[in-house]
Design an enzyme around this catalytic site. Structure first.
Site, PDB file in Angstrom:
ATOM      1  N   SER A 103       0.862  -1.171   0.000  1.00 37.72           N
ATOM      2  CA  SER A 103       0.000   0.000   0.000  1.00 37.72           C
ATOM      3  C   SER A 103       0.903   1.227   0.000  1.00 37.72           C
ATOM      4  CB  SER A 103      -0.890  -0.056   1.247  1.00 37.72           C
ATOM      5  OG  SER A 103      -1.910   0.911   1.171  1.00 37.72           O
ATOM      6  N   ARG A 162       1.255  -3.758  -6.931  1.00 43.31           N
ATOM      7  CA  ARG A 162      -0.085  -4.273  -6.638  1.00 43.31           C
ATOM      8  C   ARG A 162      -1.085  -3.417  -7.403  1.00 43.31           C
ATOM      9  NH1 ARG A 162      -4.005  -7.134  -5.820  1.00 43.31           N
ATOM     10  NH2 ARG A 162      -5.045  -7.527  -3.833  1.00 43.31           N
ATOM     11  N   THR A 170      -7.780   1.800   2.884  1.00 47.67           N
ATOM     12  CA  THR A 170      -7.624   1.016   4.111  1.00 47.67           C
ATOM     13  C   THR A 170      -8.799   1.251   5.054  1.00 47.67           C
ATOM     14  OG1 THR A 170      -5.251   1.288   3.876  1.00 47.67           O
ATOM     15  CG2 THR A 170      -6.050   0.549   6.016  1.00 47.67           C
ATOM     16  N   CYS A 175       3.645  -6.166 -17.077  1.00 47.68           N
ATOM     17  CA  CYS A 175       3.932  -6.977 -15.888  1.00 47.68           C
ATOM     18  C   CYS A 175       5.132  -6.391 -15.149  1.00 47.68           C
ATOM     19  CB  CYS A 175       4.231  -8.423 -16.257  1.00 47.68           C
ATOM     20  SG  CYS A 175       4.820  -9.354 -14.828  1.00 47.68           S
ATOM     21  N   CYS A 182       6.339 -13.960 -10.253  1.00 48.74           N
ATOM     22  CA  CYS A 182       5.095 -13.202 -10.084  1.00 48.74           C
ATOM     23  C   CYS A 182       4.987 -12.603  -8.682  1.00 48.74           C
ATOM     24  CB  CYS A 182       3.915 -14.136 -10.356  1.00 48.74           C
ATOM     25  SG  CYS A 182       2.312 -13.389 -10.057  1.00 48.74           S
ATOM     26  N   CYS A 233       0.374  -9.095  -8.394  1.00 47.59           N
ATOM     27  CA  CYS A 233      -0.242  -7.774  -8.486  1.00 47.59           C
ATOM     28  C   CYS A 233      -1.594  -7.827  -9.188  1.00 47.59           C
ATOM     29  CB  CYS A 233       0.688  -6.797  -9.192  1.00 47.59           C
ATOM     30  SG  CYS A 233       0.776  -7.042 -10.971  1.00 47.59           S
ATOM     31  N   CYS A 255      -2.022  -8.638 -15.074  1.00 50.99           N
ATOM     32  CA  CYS A 255      -2.248  -9.387 -16.315  1.00 50.99           C
ATOM     33  C   CYS A 255      -3.697  -9.863 -16.409  1.00 50.99           C
ATOM     34  CB  CYS A 255      -1.278 -10.567 -16.418  1.00 50.99           C
ATOM     35  SG  CYS A 255      -1.221 -11.607 -14.952  1.00 50.99           S
TER      36      CYS A 255
HETATM   37  C1  LIG Z   1       0.319   1.524  -4.531  1.00 48.42           C
HETATM   38  C2  LIG Z   1      -0.826   1.649  -3.586  1.00 48.42           C
HETATM   39  C3  LIG Z   1      -0.893   2.725  -2.724  1.00 48.42           C
HETATM   40  C4  LIG Z   1      -1.941   2.835  -1.829  1.00 48.42           C
HETATM   41  N1  LIG Z   1      -1.939   3.865  -0.948  1.00 48.42           N
HETATM   42  C5  LIG Z   1      -2.863   3.899   0.019  1.00 48.42           C
HETATM   43  C6  LIG Z   1      -2.796   4.871   1.035  1.00 48.42           C
HETATM   44  O1  LIG Z   1      -1.880   5.699   1.070  1.00 48.42           O
HETATM   45  N2  LIG Z   1      -3.757   4.877   1.986  1.00 48.42           N
HETATM   46  C7  LIG Z   1      -4.768   3.950   2.001  1.00 48.42           C
HETATM   47  O2  LIG Z   1      -5.608   3.970   2.903  1.00 48.42           O
HETATM   48  N3  LIG Z   1      -4.868   3.029   1.030  1.00 48.42           N
HETATM   49  C8  LIG Z   1      -3.932   2.962   0.049  1.00 48.42           C
HETATM   50  N4  LIG Z   1      -4.004   1.994  -0.901  1.00 48.42           N
HETATM   51  C9  LIG Z   1      -5.165   1.113  -0.927  1.00 48.42           C
HETATM   52  C10 LIG Z   1      -5.126   0.052   0.167  1.00 48.42           C
HETATM   53  O3  LIG Z   1      -3.890  -0.587   0.191  1.00 48.42           O
HETATM   54  C11 LIG Z   1      -6.220  -0.933  -0.080  1.00 48.42           C
HETATM   55  O4  LIG Z   1      -7.424  -0.269  -0.209  1.00 48.42           O
HETATM   56  C12 LIG Z   1      -6.346  -1.958   1.031  1.00 48.42           C
HETATM   57  O5  LIG Z   1      -5.174  -2.664   1.181  1.00 48.42           O
HETATM   58  C13 LIG Z   1      -7.510  -2.895   0.767  1.00 48.42           C
HETATM   59  O6  LIG Z   1      -7.610  -3.818   1.788  1.00 48.42           O
HETATM   60  P1  LIG Z   1      -8.206  -5.276   1.559  1.00 48.42           P
HETATM   61  O7  LIG Z   1      -8.134  -5.959   2.869  1.00 48.42           O
HETATM   62  O8  LIG Z   1      -9.517  -5.169   0.892  1.00 48.42           O
HETATM   63  O9  LIG Z   1      -7.255  -5.976   0.501  1.00 48.42           O
HETATM   64  P2  LIG Z   1      -5.685  -6.259   0.531  1.00 48.42           P
HETATM   65  O10 LIG Z   1      -4.990  -5.275   1.369  1.00 48.42           O
HETATM   66  O11 LIG Z   1      -5.284  -6.408  -0.875  1.00 48.42           O
HETATM   67  O12 LIG Z   1      -5.566  -7.666   1.273  1.00 48.42           O
HETATM   68  C14 LIG Z   1      -6.003  -8.848   0.695  1.00 48.42           C
HETATM   69  C15 LIG Z   1      -5.325 -10.021   1.383  1.00 48.42           C
HETATM   70  O13 LIG Z   1      -5.938 -11.230   0.950  1.00 48.42           O
HETATM   71  C16 LIG Z   1      -4.975 -12.162   0.571  1.00 48.42           C
HETATM   72  N5  LIG Z   1      -5.584 -13.031  -0.445  1.00 48.42           N
HETATM   73  C17 LIG Z   1      -6.038 -12.667  -1.654  1.00 48.42           C
HETATM   74  N6  LIG Z   1      -6.565 -13.728  -2.292  1.00 48.42           N
HETATM   75  C18 LIG Z   1      -6.445 -14.778  -1.456  1.00 48.42           C
HETATM   76  C19 LIG Z   1      -6.824 -16.167  -1.539  1.00 48.42           C
HETATM   77  N7  LIG Z   1      -7.470 -16.639  -2.600  1.00 48.42           N
HETATM   78  N8  LIG Z   1      -6.538 -16.984  -0.491  1.00 48.42           N
HETATM   79  C20 LIG Z   1      -5.910 -16.498   0.612  1.00 48.42           C
HETATM   80  N9  LIG Z   1      -5.539 -15.203   0.737  1.00 48.42           N
HETATM   81  C21 LIG Z   1      -5.808 -14.356  -0.277  1.00 48.42           C
HETATM   82  C22 LIG Z   1      -3.841 -11.326   0.056  1.00 48.42           C
HETATM   83  O14 LIG Z   1      -2.627 -12.037   0.097  1.00 48.42           O
HETATM   84  C23 LIG Z   1      -3.857 -10.137   1.020  1.00 48.42           C
HETATM   85  O15 LIG Z   1      -3.108 -10.400   2.168  1.00 48.42           O
HETATM   86  C24 LIG Z   1      -2.972   1.863  -1.820  1.00 48.42           C
HETATM   87  C25 LIG Z   1      -2.912   0.774  -2.684  1.00 48.42           C
HETATM   88  C26 LIG Z   1      -1.846   0.647  -3.552  1.00 48.42           C
HETATM   89  C27 LIG Z   1      -1.772  -0.553  -4.442  1.00 48.42           C
HETATM   90  S1  SF4 Z   2       0.018 -10.909 -11.424  1.00 47.67           S
HETATM   91 FE1  SF4 Z   2       0.470 -10.926 -13.616  1.00 47.67          FE
HETATM   92  S2  SF4 Z   2       1.246  -8.881 -14.025  1.00 47.67           S
HETATM   93 FE2  SF4 Z   2       1.344  -9.147 -11.800  1.00 47.67          FE
HETATM   94  S3  SF4 Z   2       3.379  -9.922 -11.382  1.00 47.67           S
HETATM   95 FE3  SF4 Z   2       2.083 -11.711 -11.626  1.00 47.67          FE
HETATM   96  S4  SF4 Z   2       2.280 -12.226 -13.771  1.00 47.67           S
HETATM   97 FE4  SF4 Z   2       3.017 -10.133 -13.586  1.00 47.67          FE
END
Ligand SMILES: Cc1cc2nc3c(=O)[nH]c(=O)nc-3n(C[C@H](O)[C@H](O)[C@H](O)COP(=O)(O)OP(=O)(O)OC[C@H]3O[C@@H](n4cnc5c(N)ncnc54)[C@H](O)[C@@H]3O)c2cc1C
Ligand code: SF4
Ligand SMILES: Cc1cc2nc3c(=O)[nH]c(=O)nc-3n(C[C@H](O)[C@H](O)[C@H](O)COP(=O)(O)OP(=O)(O)OC[C@H]3O[C@@H](n4cnc5c(N)ncnc54)[C@H](O)[C@@H]3O)c2cc1C
Lengths: 249, 544
Positions: free
Chosen positions: B55, B300, B336, B490, B513, B516, B519
């Site tokens: 994040s 991600r 978050t 990717c 991979c 993220c 793809c």
């Molecule tokens: C580059 C970037 C910057 C960001 N900046 C901010 C910020 O500054 N402030 C903010 O509040 N938000 C920010 N966000 C957004 C924030 O990170 C997300 O909104 C938040 O993490 C979402 O929470 P979540 O629990 O829904 O999903 P996630 O945080 O994605 O958690 C999902 C979890 O589920 C697990 N999982 C997925 N599929 C499976 C499966 N099939 N089996 C078992 N486990 C699985 C994953 O491994 C992961 O641990 C940012 C996001 C990105 C990508």
């Molecule tokens: S999810 Fe797809 S795009 Fe992301 S790292 Fe893996 S192969 Fe590459």
């Protein structure tokens, strides 16, 4: 036969090791830790002995802080009967660990101490050998094959020139090399059960072991980075560089 | 082989902020109401909680305040209050400081690592009696005879690349649950299936996404300004491509530097990775990193569609929460707090239903609770910001965003629609080629040395977790029409065109991979499907 397996919690083998900026050691804070891979191999071997009816009780032991209980949970899930944590600050030195393992091996009256050949954090490759020496038991290090029969262990060892086979009288200390086996995957139901099982606690004092370090670490530094290679166009250019730049031919 | 079954009251897939907040709230309710028997189990595909979390992060503590009001006393790793906001318009030469839009002001927020916060939330959850199992990925949705979800199954381990059982084969395990909560985050593999199965997005626009690429640096104390927050728009992107950069200072001399690109970008020559590297070389960014060392790298995807693209959360037998349901506030780049709050709302509804009549599969009322909550108000207010950028580019978007915030105050009577990201790529012949500068090894790096810092790994001896619906499409369609864009979008170099011109072939280096999901989103014909590999594999992030 009772078997004691040492399991050390180390930085996960997939993680890039980073030396702290002040050179005082390797960064372990917020770094993923897991069981030393060679210890998982030792554990797998012991579990197989249990399955074969050779081992009657399998005890996993770790020396470390509270967080190291995590590796004992996986050990229980893989098939250990009991798990013991001997309290210690992070990263005790091999001689201290060996003294603890020896004391525990005596107390538990085990027939075999099975360790990893080395732990991938310090790479000292000492604990097994020192444990054997302190116990006065025979040792079979770098085991890539192990058979136990009639109170004797036959160990195929990986050595520089190939393989060497030794036979040891039990009790003995054996350390596992990479090719001994491929550890099984931990199953979810086993992990669920392992979470509910007790972990026994011991202290160095109770085992009568002096934990003062014997080795002083002066400094830790990163290896000098390798210079990037260059691509040569053809054999002539390669020869030219070897002759005139590298000066090796 | 028969699969073992485990029964739980609530199964949660994913230990991110959404899943952990759900779990914590459920067990809080169970304890408060003397119903300690409620069993809550969380599966996480990462080897430990937080290992797959990436994040920013500037975190709005609103939901955390509601969930664990004394989080400060409990040593939550949110110790750097956001101090000053900078909003920069980058030009190739120079940077212009713009007034910080209201939505990007961060008073009262905290800068930190969401991965670390999740580890702490995991500890809080376990202390309340939640069972968390990292290293176990949910690979399959289980349905009952009536077609309702009855749980999930973990994947088999020890399968060989051709899918047949190898010597260490272990069948997966069925987690049979009264309620299944999918908290997989952006583009969850099971969530996508469930959304399609029940048509949860029937009334919604297509979801639109961004790809965030991020590095954490350790910098010299002299340049470290804990709490300092920088957001940028403009260079190195052209004004038609949505995206921007961020620089956040936090903790022990840590700086997070990242770049987000809307996955509706149209130029197939664009490489998000190279744009991110180039971004760091701008003098206004470079000065934050000068003399530092790079500690980690990762990427991600994030959901950007907002309310227009939100599917229904509830399905028979369970609910989506967090980014799996698209609840990120893109105008604030924050998801978050909304992810956590959605989990808490789901927990309230699911608990109520469980406590009253176990066995009922009717809706628990999660969607209603969500639309009545502050999450919905917040997301509705910003709903036109992202599509305005898609319609009018950077300048129109900025102007619209300002008008929307200050004049209409989010209450404009219209709502702009979204388009599907994978349909936006131009043919390579129509697109402008892009030349990227070579890495300098100090500030910018070659892709593979970056991927190395994600600590990612996958056992090569398993079926490839990136599957092609039609194996010929990469060479037949993607290569001639779009110049094999998967080799550029990717961020882990997984896709490589090899072989000579006469017989090109797509090689998939699945071991690299970083999960993220780009793809799965951006492939122009939606030919690539991301599935979970063996549990415990993938990146190992520690402070992302
Ligand atoms: C580059 C970037 C910057 C960001 N900046 C901010 C910020 O500054 N402030 C903010 O509040 N938000 C920010 N966000 C957004 C924030 O990170 C997300 O909104 C938040 O993490 C979402 O929470 P979540 O629990 O829904 O999903 P996630 O945080 O994605 O958690 C999902 C979890 O589920 C697990 N999982 C997925 N599929 C499976 C499966 N099939 N089996 C078992 N486990 C699985 C994953 O491994 C992961 O641990 C940012 C996001 C990105 C990508
Ligand atoms: S999810 Fe797809 S795009 Fe992301 S790292 Fe893996 S192969 Fe590459
Ligand atoms: C020739 C050579 C080749 C190598 N090749 C590779 C390679 O291909 N790949 C690779 O990854 N690494 C390789 N290594 C690195 C090596 O695997 C280890 O990193 C290292 O030697 C471990 O050192 P250690 O001193 O900490 O082990 P020791 O401290 O001697 O530990 C040995 C054993 O003692 C027990 N033990 C130690 N401490 C504890 C404790 N606290 N609690 C319980 N039990 C404990 C464990 O069973 C442990 O395995 C190689 C090393 C050498 C010398």
């Amino acid at each position: 036969m009772k078997v004691l397996v040492g399991v050390k919690r180390v930085i996960d083998y997939n993680v890039n090791i980073r030396v702290r900026a002040d050179g005082s050691g390797v960064e372990t804070e917020n770094v993923r830790m897991s069981a030393n891979p060679f210890d998982e191999i030792a554990l797998e071997e012991a579990v197989r002995m249990k399955e074969a009816g050779i081992c009657s009780e399998l005890i996993a032991v770790t020396v470390g802080d509270e967080a190291s209980q995590e590796v004992l949970r996986s050990a229980l899930a893989m098939g250990a009967d009991r798990a013991i944590r001997i309290h210690a600050e992070a990263s005790p030195q091999p001689l201290n660990v060996a003294a603890l393992l020896a004391a525990l091996a005596r107390e538990e009256a085990v027939d075999l101490v099975l360790l990893g050949k080395q732990a991938i954090d310090d790479d000292a490759n000492q604990t097994g050998q020192m444990t054997a020496a302190l116990l006065g038991w025979p040792q079979g290090t770098f085991a890539s094959e192990l058979t136990i029969e009639d109170g004797r262990a036959r160990v195929a060892r990986e050595i520089d020139g190939g393989q060497q086979t030794v036979e040891l009288e039990l009790p003995a200390v054996i350390t596992a090399d990479l090719r001994l086996n491929e550890p099984r995957f931990v199953k979810l139901p086993a992990m669920m059960k392992a979470k509910k099982r007790p972990i026994e606690e011991r202290t160095p004092e109770a085992l009568g072991v002096d934990m003062r370090p014997r080795v002083e670490r002066v400094e830790v530094s990163e290896p000098v980075p390798r210079e990037a290679g260059v691509r040569v166009a053809d054999v002539d250019e390669l020869l030219h560089k070897l002759r005139n730049e590298a000066g090796v031919i | 082989m028969e699969r073992e079954q485990i029964e739980v009251d609530v199964a949660i897939v994913g230990a991110g902020p959404a899943g952990l907040a759900t779990a914590i709230r459920l067990r809080q309710l169970a304890q408060e109401q003397g119903r300690d028997e409620l069993s809550v189990c969380v599966l996480e595909k990462g080897p430990e909680v937080g290992a797959h979390i990436l994040s920013g992060a500037v975190i709005d503590p609103r939901a955390l305040d509601e969930l664990i009001p004394d989080w400060r006393e409990r040593d939550a790793p949110l110790t750097t209050p956001a101090r000053d906001d900078h909003f920069l318009l980058l030009r190739e030469q120079g940077a212009l400081r713009l007034p910080t839009p209201r939505l990007l002001r961060n008073e009262g927020n905290y800068v930190g690592s969401l991965g670390r916060l999740c580890r702490w939330l995991g500890d809080q959850a376990e202390a309340l009696g939640v069972e968390i199992y990292p290293g176990f990925a949910a690979a399959e949705v289980l349905y009952d005879e009536s077609g309702a979800v009855r749980g999930v199954a973990t994947g088999d381990t020890g399968l060989q690349p051709d899918g047949t059982p190898g010597p260490r084969h272990e069948p997966g395990v069925e987690i049979v649950a009264g309620r299944t909560v999918l908290a997989e985050g952006c583009r969850g593999s099971l969530s996508q299936e469930v959304i399609a199965t029940y048509g949860l997005d029937g009334d919604a626009d297509p979801q639109t996404y961004g790809l965030g690429i991020k590095e954490v640096w350790e910098v010299d104390a002299s340049v470290h300004r804990p709490g300092s927050v920088v957001h940028t728009v403009g260079w190195p992107l052209d004004s038609r491509t949505y995206g921007g950069g961020f620089v956040y200072h936090f903790g022990e001399r840590r700086v997070s530097v990242g770049f987000v690109i809307g996955l509706d970008y149209s130029n197939p020559h664009l490489s998000p990775y190279e744009e991110m590297q180039r971004f760091k070389t701008h003098p206004a960014i470079r000065r934050h990193l000068e003399g530092g060392r790079r500690l980690s790298y990762g990427a991600r995807a994030l959901v950007e569609g907002g309310v227009q693209s939100c599917p229904k959360l509830e399905f028979p037998g369970g609910t989506l929460v967090g980014d799996a349901a698209g609840l990120l506030n893109v105008a604030r780049i924050k998801g978050t707090h909304t992810a956590m709050k959605s989990g808490m709302l789901a927990a309230d509804a699911v608990f109520e239903q469980w406590a009253q009549a176990s066995g009922s599969t009717g809706a628990a009322g999660v969607d209603r609770a969500l639309t009545d909550s502050w999450v919905w108000d917040e997301l509705r207010a910003v709903r036109n910001v992202r599509p305005a950028f898609a319609r009018w580019g950077l300048w129109g978007g900025l102007a619209y965003a300002a008008a929307d915030t200050y004049l209409f105050r989010g209450r404009a009577p219209w709502t702009f629609p979204h388009h599907a990201d994978h349909e936006q790529l131009q043919r390579q012949a129509d697109a402008r080629p892009i030349e990227y500068p070579a890495p300098d090894g100090v500030l910018t790096f070659p892709l593979l040395s970056s991927v190395h810092l994600s600590n990612t790994n996958h056992d090569e001896d398993q079926p490839c977790h990136l599957t092609l619906r039609d194996p010929d499409v990469p060479v037949r369609v993607n290569l001639p029409e779009f110049g094999a864009p998967e080799t550029r979008y990717c961020p882990a170099g997984v896709y490589e065109m090899i072989g000579d011109e006469a017989a090109p072939r797509l090689q998939i280096n699945a071991a690299n991979c970083v999960h993220c999901k780009t793809c799965d989103i951006k492939d122009p014909t939606q030919n690539i499907q991301w599935r979970v590999p063996q549990g415990g594999e993938g990146p190992i992030y520690s402070e992302m």
